[in-house]
Design a protein around this motif. Structure first.
Motif, mmCIF file in Angstrom:
data_model
loop_
_atom_site.group_PDB
_atom_site.id
_atom_site.type_symbol
_atom_site.label_atom_id
_atom_site.label_comp_id
_atom_site.label_asym_id
_atom_site.label_seq_id
_atom_site.Cartn_x
_atom_site.Cartn_y
_atom_site.Cartn_z
ATOM 1 N N TRP A 1 -48.732 -33.494 -107.538
ATOM 2 C CA TRP A 1 -48.429 -33.657 -106.110
ATOM 3 C C TRP A 1 -47.010 -33.160 -105.820
ATOM 4 N N VAL A 2 -46.058 -33.505 -106.691
ATOM 5 C CA VAL A 2 -44.678 -33.035 -106.527
ATOM 6 C C VAL A 2 -44.624 -31.511 -106.625
ATOM 7 N N TRP A 3 -45.405 -30.952 -107.556
ATOM 8 C CA TRP A 3 -45.422 -29.494 -107.752
ATOM 9 C C TRP A 3 -45.845 -28.793 -106.478
ATOM 10 N N TYR A 4 -46.911 -29.270 -105.836
ATOM 11 C CA TYR A 4 -47.374 -28.647 -104.586
ATOM 12 C C TYR A 4 -46.381 -28.897 -103.449
ATOM 13 N N ALA A 5 -45.727 -30.056 -103.448
ATOM 14 C CA ALA A 5 -44.708 -30.317 -102.420
ATOM 15 C C ALA A 5 -43.607 -29.264 -102.479
ATOM 16 N N GLY A 6 -43.274 -28.834 -103.681
ATOM 17 C CA GLY A 6 -42.236 -27.820 -103.835
ATOM 18 C C GLY A 6 -42.658 -26.431 -103.380
ATOM 19 N N TRP A 7 -43.969 -26.197 -103.260
ATOM 20 C CA TRP A 7 -44.456 -24.872 -102.869
ATOM 21 C C TRP A 7 -44.526 -24.672 -101.358
ATOM 22 N N THR A 8 -44.409 -25.724 -100.576
ATOM 23 C CA THR A 8 -44.649 -25.599 -99.136
ATOM 24 C C THR A 8 -43.763 -24.548 -98.472
ATOM 25 N N ASP A 9 -42.492 -24.474 -98.876
ATOM 26 C CA ASP A 9 -41.578 -23.519 -98.242
ATOM 27 C C ASP A 9 -41.337 -22.280 -99.111
ATOM 28 N N LYS A 10 -42.207 -22.066 -100.079
ATOM 29 C CA LYS A 10 -42.067 -20.895 -100.955
ATOM 30 C C LYS A 10 -43.276 -19.966 -100.913
ATOM 31 N N ILE A 11 -44.443 -20.509 -100.567
ATOM 32 C CA ILE A 11 -45.660 -19.703 -100.618
ATOM 33 C C ILE A 11 -45.598 -18.514 -99.660
ATOM 34 N N ALA A 12 -44.911 -18.689 -98.510
ATOM 35 C CA ALA A 12 -44.790 -17.581 -97.555
ATOM 36 C C ALA A 12 -43.963 -16.441 -98.129
ATOM 37 N N GLN A 13 -42.990 -16.771 -98.978
ATOM 38 C CA GLN A 13 -42.165 -15.736 -99.588
ATOM 39 C C GLN A 13 -42.955 -14.937 -100.622
ATOM 40 N N VAL A 14 -43.909 -15.605 -101.261
ATOM 41 C CA VAL A 14 -44.720 -14.938 -102.280
ATOM 42 C C VAL A 14 -45.789 -14.051 -101.638
ATOM 43 N N LEU A 15 -46.416 -14.564 -100.567
ATOM 44 C CA LEU A 15 -47.541 -13.846 -99.957
ATOM 45 C C LEU A 15 -47.143 -12.942 -98.796
ATOM 46 N N GLY A 16 -46.016 -13.242 -98.152
ATOM 47 C CA GLY A 16 -45.607 -12.470 -96.988
ATOM 48 C C GLY A 16 -44.573 -11.422 -97.345
ATOM 49 N N GLY A 17 -44.145 -10.675 -96.317
ATOM 50 C CA GLY A 17 -43.103 -9.679 -96.549
ATOM 51 C C GLY A 17 -43.200 -8.527 -95.578
ATOM 52 N N LEU B 1 -44.546 -6.729 -90.402
ATOM 53 C CA LEU B 1 -44.320 -7.935 -91.195
ATOM 54 C C LEU B 1 -45.614 -8.722 -91.352
ATOM 55 N N SER B 2 -45.870 -9.185 -92.562
ATOM 56 C CA SER B 2 -47.040 -10.017 -92.829
ATOM 57 C C SER B 2 -46.594 -11.420 -93.218
ATOM 58 N N THR C 1 -53.767 -13.983 -93.384
ATOM 59 C CA THR C 1 -52.565 -13.157 -93.283
ATOM 60 C C THR C 1 -52.442 -12.591 -91.872
ATOM 61 N N LYS C 2 -51.336 -12.901 -91.224
ATOM 62 C CA LYS C 2 -51.050 -12.377 -89.887
ATOM 63 C C LYS C 2 -50.041 -11.243 -90.018
ATOM 64 N N THR C 3 -50.352 -10.105 -89.413
ATOM 65 C CA THR C 3 -49.454 -8.955 -89.466
ATOM 66 C C THR C 3 -48.929 -8.647 -88.064
ATOM 67 N N VAL C 4 -47.627 -8.506 -87.960
ATOM 68 C CA VAL C 4 -46.958 -8.262 -86.668
ATOM 69 C C VAL C 4 -46.237 -6.916 -86.714
ATOM 70 N N GLY D 1 -36.467 -1.958 -78.330
ATOM 71 C CA GLY D 1 -37.701 -2.668 -78.626
ATOM 72 C C GLY D 1 -37.656 -4.089 -78.102
ATOM 73 N N THR D 2 -38.525 -4.447 -77.194
ATOM 74 C CA THR D 2 -38.487 -5.801 -76.588
ATOM 75 C C THR D 2 -39.768 -6.566 -76.782
ATOM 76 N N SER D 3 -40.802 -5.920 -77.262
ATOM 77 C CA SER D 3 -42.060 -6.643 -77.414
ATOM 78 C C SER D 3 -42.800 -6.130 -78.643
ATOM 79 N N GLY D 4 -43.661 -6.940 -79.155
ATOM 80 C CA GLY D 4 -44.428 -6.556 -80.333
ATOM 81 C C GLY D 4 -45.898 -6.906 -80.141
ATOM 82 N N SER D 5 -46.703 -6.506 -81.070
ATOM 83 C CA SER D 5 -48.123 -6.836 -81.027
ATOM 84 C C SER D 5 -48.562 -7.255 -82.405
ATOM 85 N N SER D 6 -49.586 -8.098 -82.488
ATOM 86 C CA SER D 6 -50.079 -8.552 -83.787
ATOM 87 C C SER D 6 -51.566 -8.293 -83.890
ATOM 88 N N TYR D 7 -52.012 -8.135 -85.138
ATOM 89 C CA TYR D 7 -53.408 -7.836 -85.402
ATOM 90 C C TYR D 7 -53.916 -8.761 -86.493
#
Length: 309
Positions: free
Chosen positions: A130-146, A157-158, A292-295, A303-309
Protein backbone atom coordinates in the motif's frame (compact mmCIF):
# COMPACT_ATOMS: atom_id res chain seq x y z
CA UNK A 1 -13.14 -16.87 46.03
CA UNK A 2 -12.65 -17.38 42.28
CA UNK A 3 -13.98 -14.71 39.98
CA UNK A 4 -16.84 -15.78 37.74
CA UNK A 5 -16.54 -15.15 34.04
CA UNK A 6 -20.08 -15.32 32.76
CA UNK A 7 -19.86 -12.67 30.04
CA UNK A 8 -21.30 -13.43 26.64
CA UNK A 9 -18.98 -12.82 23.69
CA UNK A 10 -19.84 -9.81 21.53
CA UNK A 11 -19.60 -11.00 17.96
CA UNK A 12 -18.61 -8.60 15.22
CA UNK A 13 -21.24 -7.67 12.65
CA UNK A 14 -19.71 -7.39 9.20
CA UNK A 15 -21.38 -5.10 6.68
CA UNK A 16 -20.84 -3.90 3.14
CA UNK A 17 -18.96 -0.67 2.50
CA UNK A 18 -20.76 1.48 -0.09
CA UNK A 19 -20.57 5.24 -0.52
CA UNK A 20 -18.70 5.69 2.75
CA UNK A 21 -21.45 3.93 4.72
CA UNK A 22 -22.03 0.43 6.06
CA UNK A 23 -25.30 -0.97 4.71
CA UNK A 24 -26.50 -4.51 5.04
CA UNK A 25 -27.38 -6.18 1.77
CA UNK A 26 -30.67 -4.76 0.50
CA UNK A 27 -31.90 -8.36 0.20
CA UNK A 28 -31.24 -9.02 3.88
CA UNK A 29 -29.33 -12.19 2.95
CA UNK A 30 -26.16 -13.42 4.67
CA UNK A 31 -23.91 -16.45 4.33
CA UNK A 32 -21.65 -18.27 6.77
CA UNK A 33 -17.91 -17.68 6.71
CA UNK A 34 -15.81 -20.39 8.34
CA UNK A 35 -12.14 -20.94 9.05
CA UNK A 36 -9.91 -22.45 6.39
CA UNK A 37 -8.84 -25.90 7.54
CA UNK A 38 -6.15 -26.48 4.92
CA UNK A 39 -2.71 -25.65 6.27
CA UNK A 40 -1.60 -24.64 2.80
CA UNK A 41 -4.55 -22.33 2.47
CA UNK A 42 -5.20 -23.41 -1.11
CA UNK A 43 -7.78 -26.14 -0.92
CA UNK A 44 -11.38 -25.14 -1.41
CA UNK A 45 -13.50 -25.00 1.70
CA UNK A 46 -16.05 -27.82 1.78
CA UNK A 47 -19.40 -27.20 3.40
CA UNK A 48 -19.33 -28.19 7.04
CA UNK A 49 -15.57 -27.88 7.46
CA UNK A 50 -13.96 -25.29 9.69
CA UNK A 51 -15.43 -23.34 12.59
CA UNK A 52 -17.90 -20.50 12.20
CA UNK A 53 -16.39 -17.01 12.07
CA UNK A 54 -19.19 -14.67 11.05
CA UNK A 55 -22.17 -14.08 8.81
CA UNK A 56 -21.14 -11.95 5.82
CA UNK A 57 -23.63 -9.96 3.73
CA UNK A 58 -24.71 -11.74 0.56
CA UNK A 59 -24.76 -8.86 -1.91
CA UNK A 60 -27.46 -8.57 -4.56
CA UNK A 61 -27.57 -7.00 -8.01
CA UNK A 62 -29.16 -3.93 -6.41
CA UNK A 63 -26.16 -3.61 -4.07
CA UNK A 64 -23.88 -3.74 -7.10
CA UNK A 65 -25.83 -0.98 -8.86
CA UNK A 66 -25.79 1.16 -5.70
CA UNK A 67 -22.02 0.75 -5.49
CA UNK A 68 -21.59 1.92 -9.10
CA UNK A 69 -23.69 5.02 -8.38
CA UNK A 70 -21.51 5.81 -5.35
CA UNK A 71 -18.29 5.24 -7.32
CA UNK A 72 -19.44 7.49 -10.18
CA UNK A 73 -20.43 10.25 -7.75
CA UNK A 74 -16.99 10.14 -6.13
CA UNK A 75 -15.02 10.00 -9.37
CA UNK A 76 -14.98 13.71 -10.17
CA UNK A 77 -13.54 14.79 -6.84
CA UNK A 78 -11.03 11.93 -6.59
CA UNK A 79 -9.72 12.16 -10.15
CA UNK A 80 -9.54 15.95 -9.80
CA UNK A 81 -7.47 15.82 -6.62
CA UNK A 82 -3.76 16.45 -6.99
CA UNK A 83 -1.60 13.36 -7.29
CA UNK A 84 0.33 14.47 -4.21
CA UNK A 85 -2.89 14.68 -2.18
CA UNK A 86 -3.95 11.20 -3.30
CA UNK A 87 -0.55 9.92 -2.18
CA UNK A 88 -0.96 11.51 1.25
CA UNK A 89 -4.37 9.90 1.67
CA UNK A 90 -3.11 6.47 0.65
CA UNK A 91 -0.15 6.75 3.01
CA UNK A 92 -2.52 7.64 5.86
CA UNK A 93 -4.47 4.45 5.10
CA UNK A 94 -1.24 2.47 5.44
CA UNK A 95 -0.64 4.09 8.83
CA UNK A 96 -4.10 3.01 9.96
CA UNK A 97 -3.59 -0.52 8.68
CA UNK A 98 -0.41 -0.68 10.73
CA UNK A 99 -2.39 0.36 13.82
CA UNK A 100 -4.85 -2.52 13.27
CA UNK A 101 -2.20 -5.02 12.28
CA UNK A 102 -3.08 -7.63 14.90
CA UNK A 103 -6.72 -7.70 13.84
CA UNK A 104 -5.78 -8.31 10.21
CA UNK A 105 -3.23 -10.98 11.20
CA UNK A 106 -5.96 -12.87 13.03
CA UNK A 107 -8.45 -12.52 10.16
CA UNK A 108 -5.92 -13.56 7.50
CA UNK A 109 -4.83 -16.57 9.57
CA UNK A 110 -8.44 -17.74 9.86
CA UNK A 111 -9.22 -16.94 6.22
CA UNK A 112 -6.25 -18.70 4.67
CA UNK A 113 -5.46 -21.43 7.20
CA UNK A 114 -2.06 -19.92 8.01
CA UNK A 115 0.02 -19.86 11.17
CA UNK A 116 0.17 -16.54 12.97
CA UNK A 117 3.73 -15.89 11.77
CA UNK A 118 2.85 -16.57 8.12
CA UNK A 119 -0.29 -14.46 8.37
CA UNK A 120 1.76 -11.64 9.89
CA UNK A 121 4.14 -11.81 6.94
CA UNK A 122 1.18 -11.50 4.54
CA UNK A 123 -0.22 -8.48 6.41
CA UNK A 124 3.17 -6.77 6.58
CA UNK A 125 3.63 -7.30 2.83
CA UNK A 126 0.16 -5.86 2.17
CA UNK A 127 0.89 -2.72 4.20
CA UNK A 128 4.26 -2.31 2.47
CA UNK A 129 2.56 -2.66 -0.91
CA UNK A 130 0.00 0.00 0.00
CA UNK A 131 2.87 2.38 0.85
CA UNK A 132 4.58 1.46 -2.44
CA UNK A 133 1.52 2.47 -4.49
CA UNK A 134 1.08 5.63 -2.40
CA UNK A 135 4.54 6.66 -3.54
CA UNK A 136 3.61 6.20 -7.21
CA UNK A 137 0.67 8.62 -7.29
CA UNK A 138 2.77 11.65 -8.26
CA UNK A 139 5.31 9.73 -10.35
CA UNK A 140 3.28 7.63 -12.79
CA UNK A 141 2.54 10.69 -14.97
CA UNK A 142 6.27 11.30 -15.36
CA UNK A 143 6.81 7.73 -16.52
CA UNK A 144 3.87 7.57 -18.94
CA UNK A 145 3.58 11.19 -20.05
CA UNK A 146 5.91 13.60 -21.79
CA UNK A 147 6.55 15.83 -24.77
CA UNK A 148 6.24 14.25 -28.23
CA UNK A 149 8.41 15.35 -31.18
CA UNK A 150 6.26 16.70 -34.02
CA UNK A 151 7.05 18.29 -37.39
CA UNK A 152 5.61 21.75 -36.95
CA UNK A 153 5.48 24.80 -34.68
CA UNK A 154 3.56 23.01 -31.92
CA UNK A 155 3.97 21.62 -28.47
CA UNK A 156 2.57 18.10 -28.34
CA UNK A 157 2.16 16.78 -24.79
CA UNK A 158 0.78 13.47 -23.56
CA UNK A 159 -0.47 12.85 -20.05
CA UNK A 160 -2.25 9.89 -18.40
CA UNK A 161 -5.77 10.26 -17.06
CA UNK A 162 -7.92 7.80 -15.07
CA UNK A 163 -10.39 5.61 -16.93
CA UNK A 164 -13.31 6.05 -14.48
CA UNK A 165 -15.24 3.48 -12.46
CA UNK A 166 -13.46 0.12 -12.28
CA UNK A 167 -15.01 -3.14 -11.08
CA UNK A 168 -12.42 -5.29 -9.31
CA UNK A 169 -12.76 -9.02 -8.63
CA UNK A 170 -10.37 -9.63 -5.74
CA UNK A 171 -8.23 -12.80 -5.81
CA UNK A 172 -10.01 -15.74 -4.21
CA UNK A 173 -7.11 -17.30 -2.31
CA UNK A 174 -5.25 -14.24 -1.02
CA UNK A 175 -7.71 -12.48 1.23
CA UNK A 176 -5.61 -9.41 2.08
CA UNK A 177 -2.31 -9.13 0.18
CA UNK A 178 -4.05 -10.03 -3.07
CA UNK A 179 -6.87 -7.63 -2.22
CA UNK A 180 -4.48 -4.71 -1.66
CA UNK A 181 -2.58 -5.62 -4.82
CA UNK A 182 -5.67 -5.03 -6.97
CA UNK A 183 -7.33 -2.12 -5.12
CA UNK A 184 -4.36 0.19 -4.50
CA UNK A 185 -3.21 0.62 -8.13
CA UNK A 186 -6.75 1.40 -9.29
CA UNK A 187 -7.31 4.24 -6.83
CA UNK A 188 -3.71 5.49 -6.82
CA UNK A 189 -4.19 6.58 -10.43
CA UNK A 190 -7.45 8.46 -9.76
CA UNK A 191 -10.04 5.80 -10.59
CA UNK A 192 -12.83 4.75 -8.25
CA UNK A 193 -13.52 1.10 -7.50
CA UNK A 194 -16.31 -1.37 -6.86
CA UNK A 195 -14.61 -4.37 -5.27
CA UNK A 196 -15.97 -7.91 -4.95
CA UNK A 197 -14.20 -9.54 -2.01
CA UNK A 198 -12.99 -13.14 -1.99
CA UNK A 199 -16.15 -15.25 -1.85
CA UNK A 200 -14.96 -17.69 0.82
CA UNK A 201 -12.71 -15.27 2.75
CA UNK A 202 -14.35 -11.83 2.70
CA UNK A 203 -13.72 -10.71 6.27
CA UNK A 204 -10.34 -8.96 5.79
CA UNK A 205 -11.86 -7.01 2.88
CA UNK A 206 -14.88 -5.94 4.94
CA UNK A 207 -12.56 -4.88 7.76
CA UNK A 208 -10.55 -2.85 5.24
CA UNK A 209 -13.76 -0.91 4.62
CA UNK A 210 -13.74 0.13 8.30
CA UNK A 211 -10.22 1.50 7.88
CA UNK A 212 -11.13 3.39 4.71
CA UNK A 213 -14.19 4.91 6.38
CA UNK A 214 -12.11 6.48 9.14
CA UNK A 215 -9.33 7.66 6.83
CA UNK A 216 -9.34 10.74 4.61
CA UNK A 217 -10.45 8.72 1.57
CA UNK A 218 -13.70 10.25 0.26
CA UNK A 219 -16.75 8.02 0.50
CA UNK A 220 -17.46 6.16 -2.72
CA UNK A 221 -13.86 5.97 -3.95
CA UNK A 222 -13.74 2.34 -2.81
CA UNK A 223 -16.90 0.26 -2.40
CA UNK A 224 -16.63 -3.28 -1.05
CA UNK A 225 -19.18 -6.04 -1.67
CA UNK A 226 -19.20 -9.62 -0.39
CA UNK A 227 -21.12 -12.62 -1.66
CA UNK A 228 -21.13 -14.89 -4.69
CA UNK A 229 -18.56 -13.54 -7.13
CA UNK A 230 -20.38 -14.65 -10.28
CA UNK A 231 -23.71 -13.27 -9.11
CA UNK A 232 -22.33 -9.80 -8.33
CA UNK A 233 -19.83 -9.58 -11.21
CA UNK A 234 -22.36 -10.19 -13.97
CA UNK A 235 -24.33 -6.92 -13.50
CA UNK A 236 -21.08 -4.98 -13.05
CA UNK A 237 -19.61 -6.30 -16.30
CA UNK A 238 -22.77 -5.31 -18.17
CA UNK A 239 -23.25 -1.96 -16.39
CA UNK A 240 -22.90 0.91 -18.86
CA UNK A 241 -21.50 3.24 -16.20
CA UNK A 242 -18.57 0.92 -15.40
CA UNK A 243 -15.52 1.79 -17.50
CA UNK A 244 -13.17 -1.08 -16.69
CA UNK A 245 -13.01 -4.46 -14.99
CA UNK A 246 -10.15 -6.36 -13.35
CA UNK A 247 -10.84 -10.11 -13.55
CA UNK A 248 -8.12 -11.19 -11.09
CA UNK A 249 -10.58 -13.24 -9.01
CA UNK A 250 -12.43 -14.94 -11.89
CA UNK A 251 -11.90 -18.48 -13.13
CA UNK A 252 -11.60 -19.12 -16.87
CA UNK A 253 -15.31 -19.77 -17.47
CA UNK A 254 -16.48 -16.72 -15.52
CA UNK A 255 -13.81 -14.51 -17.11
CA UNK A 256 -15.00 -15.41 -20.60
CA UNK A 257 -18.61 -14.64 -19.68
CA UNK A 258 -17.68 -11.29 -18.16
CA UNK A 259 -15.47 -10.29 -21.10
CA UNK A 260 -18.40 -10.78 -23.45
CA UNK A 261 -20.64 -8.65 -21.23
CA UNK A 262 -17.95 -5.98 -20.89
CA UNK A 263 -17.69 -5.61 -24.68
CA UNK A 264 -21.09 -3.90 -24.79
CA UNK A 265 -19.64 -0.51 -23.87
CA UNK A 266 -16.00 -1.25 -24.72
CA UNK A 267 -14.81 -1.55 -21.14
CA UNK A 268 -11.13 -1.90 -20.49
CA UNK A 269 -10.59 -5.49 -19.32
CA UNK A 270 -7.60 -6.74 -17.33
CA UNK A 271 -7.66 -10.48 -17.92
CA UNK A 272 -6.88 -12.94 -15.12
CA UNK A 273 -3.40 -14.40 -14.98
CA UNK A 274 -0.81 -15.66 -12.53
CA UNK A 275 -0.46 -13.22 -9.64
CA UNK A 276 2.98 -13.56 -8.07
CA UNK A 277 2.44 -11.72 -4.81
CA UNK A 278 6.09 -12.11 -3.78
CA UNK A 279 7.40 -10.31 -6.88
CA UNK A 280 7.82 -6.60 -7.49
CA UNK A 281 4.30 -5.51 -8.53
CA UNK A 282 5.56 -3.26 -11.32
CA UNK A 283 3.32 -0.66 -12.96
CA UNK A 284 1.10 -2.78 -15.22
CA UNK A 285 -1.92 -2.69 -12.88
CA UNK A 286 -1.72 1.10 -12.78
CA UNK A 287 -1.36 1.49 -16.54
CA UNK A 288 -4.23 -0.95 -17.20
CA UNK A 289 -6.80 1.67 -16.23
CA UNK A 290 -5.23 4.87 -17.53
CA UNK A 291 -6.07 6.73 -20.74
CA UNK A 292 -3.56 8.91 -22.58
CA UNK A 293 -4.63 12.47 -23.37
CA UNK A 294 -2.62 14.32 -26.01
CA UNK A 295 -2.70 18.13 -26.25
CA UNK A 296 -1.44 20.24 -29.14
CA UNK A 297 -0.51 23.88 -28.58
CA UNK A 298 1.09 26.40 -30.95
CA UNK A 299 4.57 27.58 -30.04
CA UNK A 300 5.47 31.26 -29.86
CA UNK A 301 4.02 34.30 -28.18
CA UNK A 302 0.96 34.46 -30.45
CA UNK A 303 -0.26 30.97 -29.52
CA UNK A 304 -3.33 31.46 -27.30
CA UNK A 305 -5.32 28.29 -27.66
CA UNK A 306 -4.79 24.59 -28.06
CA UNK A 307 -6.73 21.51 -28.99
CA UNK A 308 -6.73 17.97 -27.62
CA UNK A 309 -7.44 14.61 -29.18
Amino acid sequence: MSERNDRLSVFKTYKLYVGGKFPRSESGRVYEVTTRTSAAGTASRDKGKGSWLANAPLSSRKDARDAVVAARKAFGGWSGATAYNRGQILYRIAEMLEGRREQFVREVADAEGLSKSKAAAQVDAAIDRWVWYAGWTDKIAQVLGGANPVAGPYFNLSTPEPTGVVAVLAPQESSFLGLVSVIAPVIATGNTAVVIASENSPLPALSLGEVLATSDLPGGVVNILSGRTGEIAAPLAAHLDVNGIDLAGADAALAKELEIAAAENLKRVLRPGPLDLAADPGTHRMTAFLETKTVWHPTGALGTSGSSY
